[in-house]
Design an enzyme around this catalytic site. Structure first.
Site, mmCIF file in Angstrom:
data_model
loop_
_atom_site.group_PDB
_atom_site.id
_atom_site.type_symbol
_atom_site.label_atom_id
_atom_site.label_comp_id
_atom_site.label_asym_id
_atom_site.label_seq_id
_atom_site.Cartn_x
_atom_site.Cartn_y
_atom_site.Cartn_z
ATOM 1 N N HIS A 138 0.827 -1.216 0.000
ATOM 2 C CA HIS A 138 0.000 0.000 0.000
ATOM 3 C C HIS A 138 0.862 1.268 0.000
ATOM 4 C CE1 HIS A 138 -2.941 2.893 1.869
ATOM 5 N NE2 HIS A 138 -3.717 2.275 1.001
ATOM 6 N N HIS A 151 -6.789 -5.305 5.738
ATOM 7 C CA HIS A 151 -7.964 -5.907 5.097
ATOM 8 C C HIS A 151 -8.278 -7.316 5.604
ATOM 9 C CE1 HIS A 151 -8.688 -2.656 2.307
ATOM 10 N NE2 HIS A 151 -7.375 -2.511 2.311
ATOM 11 N N LYS A 173 -11.826 -0.394 8.385
ATOM 12 C CA LYS A 173 -12.358 -1.297 7.361
ATOM 13 C C LYS A 173 -13.353 -2.254 8.033
ATOM 14 C CE LYS A 173 -8.383 -0.096 4.687
ATOM 15 N NZ LYS A 173 -8.899 1.191 4.183
HETATM 16 C C1 LIG Z 1 -3.174 -1.991 3.297
HETATM 17 C C2 LIG Z 1 -3.669 -0.684 3.784
HETATM 18 N N1 LIG Z 1 -3.007 -0.063 4.770
HETATM 19 C C3 LIG Z 1 -3.427 1.122 5.250
HETATM 20 C C4 LIG Z 1 -4.533 1.751 4.751
HETATM 21 C C5 LIG Z 1 -4.947 3.096 5.278
HETATM 22 O O1 LIG Z 1 -5.909 2.953 6.275
HETATM 23 P P1 LIG Z 1 -6.880 4.179 6.621
HETATM 24 O O2 LIG Z 1 -7.937 4.177 5.596
HETATM 25 O O3 LIG Z 1 -7.354 3.893 7.995
HETATM 26 O O4 LIG Z 1 -6.044 5.425 6.556
HETATM 27 C C6 LIG Z 1 -5.268 1.129 3.749
HETATM 28 C C7 LIG Z 1 -6.515 1.763 3.242
HETATM 29 O O5 LIG Z 1 -6.668 2.130 2.134
HETATM 30 C C8 LIG Z 1 -4.810 -0.098 3.227
HETATM 31 O O6 LIG Z 1 -5.470 -0.693 2.219
#
Ligand SMILES: Cc1ncc(COP(=O)(O)O)c(C=O)c1O
Length: 394
Positions: free
Chosen positions: A139, A215, A240
């Protein structure tokens, strides 16, 4: 127009020409199933609210109760006066869920990766720039944290433990501290990293394994623990499957203490507000008991994948609630998204740079409030479409 503005406009124009321009849609949501956009309602197939917890009564009640009792803001950073006593019990629940000695709650999941990785990779503390081995599809927030630390990532092929092993071997004699970074479930592919195998490599090479369980937490693993059990450090988000907002790190007491002393994203940012903490606290109580919902979601995703394969659509290597339909070009993804919209489904086109060039897709996410009949109707609509299709093996 000042010089910078005209350059921003040039950038936007180029994005538009390439079919990559993004914009914000105004949506109304009164329920986890349906969103309304410009006065029309759609079945929401694009949310990460996998257990539909954001509208769960217990979360809403506790959020309201904690707002009433403790106010709607925390007033300061946790290092000043924002460390409300509410945090300790939440962190104990996170540590228990993740089977780690300690946990630290931060702002968003993005901020957690950005700030925590920057701190963990601090070369003045480690004595050298660390070697960070990273899945190439990690990510954006993980890459951001590496960049903030000034670390050049050594990227291994997606979910490829063999390639990771080869890279680690190349650096066998290198004494610098080593880290391995991976997601457990990949957000745009819905596939699962071989975390156990990667953990073995980490142990053999004395590398610290950091797993982003964003996820998986809540929706996968026994009692929704996620899939980060073999990690030294688990990071994730409450935004999520847990239906709320905020990030966390589950780790040793030492790492927690270290972050409390060095992590600028914790030290210089206001603590999460009480209503959000209330929702998190309730989600951590409720989610472990949602086995039936987890099984339902897994069943829907499998039903969809089986049906999609039968009509020759590529769902990549998905095995989870996240199922992409890989279409290739941004135009094809936008077109498919538009056609599904006409049929009443909200599914978002995901395009480069979020995914590699040539793999633009629709990203579908199945949740506890979807029904089998809806999956079948979706498949019927897709079966009617004459869109460019990728090979099944893609
Ligand atoms: C793997 C991963 N890490 C971190 C995040 C970020 O999380 P947040 O939406 O709480 O900022 C996401 C969300 O898009 C993600 O898919």
């Amino acid at each position: 127009m000042v010089g910078s503005e005209s350059r921003y406009q040039t950038f936007l124009d180029a994005r538009k020409r390439e079919g990559l321009r993004r914009s914000l849609n105004e949506v109304t949501a009164r329920h986890a199933r349906v969103i309304s956009v410009s006065g029309r309602s759609y079945l929401n197939l694009a949310s990460n609210d996998y257990l539909a917890l954001r509208f769960h009564k217990t979360l809403i009640e506790r959020a309201a109760e904690w707002a009433e009792t403790y106010g709607v803001g925390s007033g300061a950073s946790r290092l000043v006066t924002g460390n409300l006593d509410l945090f300790a019990s939440i962190e104990a629940k996170v540590a228990k869920l993740k089977k780690k000695p300690a946990a630290l709650v931060m702002a968003s999941g993005f901020q957690t990766n950005a700030a925590v990785l920057q701190s963990l990779f601090d070369r003045s503390v480690l004595g050298a720039e660390p070697l960070v081995f990273s899945d190439r599809l990690n990510h954006a927030s993980m890459h951001f944290g590496c960049q903030a630390a000034g670390v050049r990532e050594l990227r291994y092929r997606h979910c490829d433990a063999k390639h990771l092993g080869e890279l680690l071997s190349q650096y066998e004699q290198d004494e610098r501290p080593k880290f391995i970074l991976t997601e457990s479930v990949f957000s745009m592919d819905g596939d699962v990293a071989p975390v156990g195998e990667i953990a073995e490599l980490a142990r053999a090479r004395r590398a610290t394994l950091i797993v982003d369980d964003a996820h998986a937490t809540g929706i996968l693993g026994e009692e929704g623990r996620g899939l980060s059990g073999d990690a030294d450090i688990a990071v994730g988000t409450f935004s999520k499957a847990l239906g709320a907002y905020g990030g966390y790190v589950a780790c040793s007491e030492t790492v927690r203490d270290y972050l409390t002393n060095l992590c600028s994203g914790l030290i210089y940012s206001t603590a999460l507000p009480p209503p959000v903490l209330g929702a998190i606290d309730a989600a951590l109580d409720v989610a472990p008991h949602m086995d039936a919902e987890r099984a339902h979601v897994a069943g829907l995703a499998k039903r969809f994948r089986d049906g999609a394969r039968a009509i020759d659509l590529s769902t990549g290597a998905s095995t989870t609630q996240i199922v992409p339909i890989v279409l290739g070009s941004p135009e094809a993804a936008l077109e498919m998204s538009g056609r599904l919209r006409e049929a009443g489904f909200w599914a978002v086109a995901i395009r480069p740079p979020t995914v590699p060039v040539g793999t633009a897709r629709l990203r579908l996410a199945f949740t506890a409030v979807h029904e089998e009949a809806e999956v079948d109707r979706l498949l019927d609509v897709l079966a009617e479409e004459d869109v460019p299709r990728r090979a099944r093996a893609m």
